[in-house]
Each structure stands twice: as C-alpha cells, then as structure tokens.
Design an enzyme around this catalytic site. Structure first.
Site, PDB file in Angstrom:
ATOM      1  N   LYS A  51      42.034 116.926   6.313  1.00  0.00           N
ATOM      2  CA  LYS A  51      41.651 116.090   5.178  1.00  0.00           C
ATOM      3  C   LYS A  51      41.965 116.782   3.850  1.00  0.00           C
ATOM      4  O   LYS A  51      42.291 116.125   2.854  1.00  0.00           O
ATOM      5  CB  LYS A  51      40.167 115.727   5.270  1.00  0.00           C
ATOM      6  N   TYR A  81      39.850 119.182  11.729  1.00  0.00           N
ATOM      7  CA  TYR A  81      39.517 118.001  10.919  1.00  0.00           C
ATOM      8  C   TYR A  81      39.442 118.302   9.426  1.00  0.00           C
ATOM      9  O   TYR A  81      40.109 117.652   8.607  1.00  0.00           O
ATOM     10  CB  TYR A  81      38.195 117.395  11.394  1.00  0.00           C
TER      11      TYR A  81
END
Length: 255
Positions: free
Chosen positions: A182, A178
């Site tokens: 990003k 994750y």
C-alpha cells in the site's frame, strides 16, 4: 462536489462485487453515474450489477482479474465498444496475503520470516495490477472532460504513522507484504498524478478506514458504505480539487 456534465459519466470499480468496492458502486450509481462492476467471478459481478440496477442505478458487470492481462485487455475493449469512454477509475481490488484474518493475527507477514512468494502475490494484485488496469484504461479516461482516478489505500501505508513506536499502528505485527504494497501504491498515485495533471486528471489515494469486510475477518467497525464515502468524494472532485494527495474521511493523511 459533482460537476454538471453533458453526458452520462461512466465509472469502473475493480473488486466491486462486495465490500467497499460494492458500496462505492452503489453510491456512484446513486449520484447518476453508470457504474461498471469489475469482478473476477462473472456470476458474482452480474448479481451485484443486477442489485444496483434494482435499487434504481445503472450498472453493468465487467469480468476483470487485475492479475490477468487478458481480462484487463478484454475489459478495456468491452468498455470502449459499449461506452466509448471512461470518466472514473477506482482501483479497489486488493488482498492482504494472509487470507481472511484480523490484522492482529497476520503474523505470517513478519519481515524476518515471511514467505517471499506471499509478498510477490500481494504486490501482483495491489501494485502491478493497479498499473496494468490504469494503463489499459488511460486511453478511455483521456476522452473524459474530467478524468478521475482513486486508488484505495490504507492508513497502514503511511510511513509516518507506522514508524511511530507508540503510534496508531503500534499494536499490529510488522508486515513485509500488505503494508509495503500500500505504501508502493501511494507512491504510484503520486507519480501518475504528476505525469497526468497537465491533462486534467485528478488522482488521489484514499484510506477508507477500518471497514467491516472479508479482508479483516469482519473485525472492522465501519460499514462499507461509511468506508466508501471518501472514495466517492475523490471520484467526484470538481476541477479545482486536489491531486497527488492521500485522504481519509477526516482530511489529508501523512505519507
């Protein structure tokens, strides 16, 4: 920050049937834009659009799975046929890869033991999906007098913040999926902004904050409406606004 226009602005928000995306759609509709609710599930998209309309806004559901090239193409075709242009694209759809768990419990993302297939699936949505949707919508955005793109990121994307041993992210498990996805999204934001600034595009990344949503098992302390505010602000920038920046509600964030 809204600019007067001679036509009704049209905004597409991916992953907009719930959470932050839904709140962004509601706020943009309240500002007078026609909002397109991008959703993988057509029924949920239609329900969300109906509720925005019931509140006095103008909304339409668009079936859109950012990892499915066919639905991306079909969404672009439908928008062109129905509206002819697009003024705002909010790339909001995203996944953590760990399912509906709090960030503290996402220990399946520890780099030394992570499942590589998980990393691929997260990047497929959070990075490759953004490229697919953005490129499909660019011809429509080029027809806008003031095109805006907002990529919904996270403070966890900041290498400056996450690399501090005693910093704000120190209590979270390290992440191979994750957080890096990003960070890559932020890098993409800068690259698109640099390419398209000459064409009048303003393209920025937004950190909504720790928002109460499914993605963190509703552990967040901000409401979706509060998290949406910075996204909406960047989606409605005037021509002298910034591009290639990363913001939260309080201002610029470090990369």
């Amino acid at each position: 920050m809204n600019e007067p226009t001679t036509h009704r602005k049209v905004a597409l928000i991916t992953g907009a049937n719930k959470g932050i995306g839904r709140a962004v759609a509601e706020q943009l509709a309240a500002s007078g834009m026609r909002v397109l609710i991008g959703a993988r599930d057509p029924r949920r998209g239609e329900e969300a659009a109906a509720e925005v309309c019931a509140a006095g806004g103008h909304a339409h559901a668009v079936t859109l799975d950012v990892t499915d090239a066919t639905t991306v193409r079909e969404a672009a075709r439908e928008i062109e046929e129905r509206f002819g242009h697009l003024d705002v694209l909010v790339n909001n759809a995203g996944i953590t890869g760990s399912g509906q768990v709090s960030p503290e419990d996402a220990r399946d993302q520890i780099p030394s033991t992570v499942d590589l297939d998980m990393v691929r699936s997260v990047f497929e949505t959070n990075v490759f999906g953004v490229i697919a949707v953005t490129n499909a919508m660019l011809p429509l955005l080029r027809r806008s007098p003031a095109p805006r793109i907002v990529n919904v990121s996270s403070a966890a994307a900041s290498l400056t913040l996450t690399s501090q041993p005693d910093g704000p992210m120190a209590g979270l498990p390290t992440s191979a999926a994750y957080m890096p996805s990003k960070t890559a999204l932020n890098a993409l934001t800068v690259q698109y902004a640099q390419e398209l600034r000459k064409d009048g595009f303003l393209i920025n990344a937004a950190d909504p904050g720790y928002v109460d949503t499914d993605i963190n098992d509703h552990r967040g302390y901000l409401t979706p409406a509060q998290g949406a505010e910075v996204v909406v602000r960047l989606a409605t920038l005037t021509t002298d606004g910034p591009t290639a920046w990363f913001f939260n509600a309080d201002g610029p964030l470090p990369w």
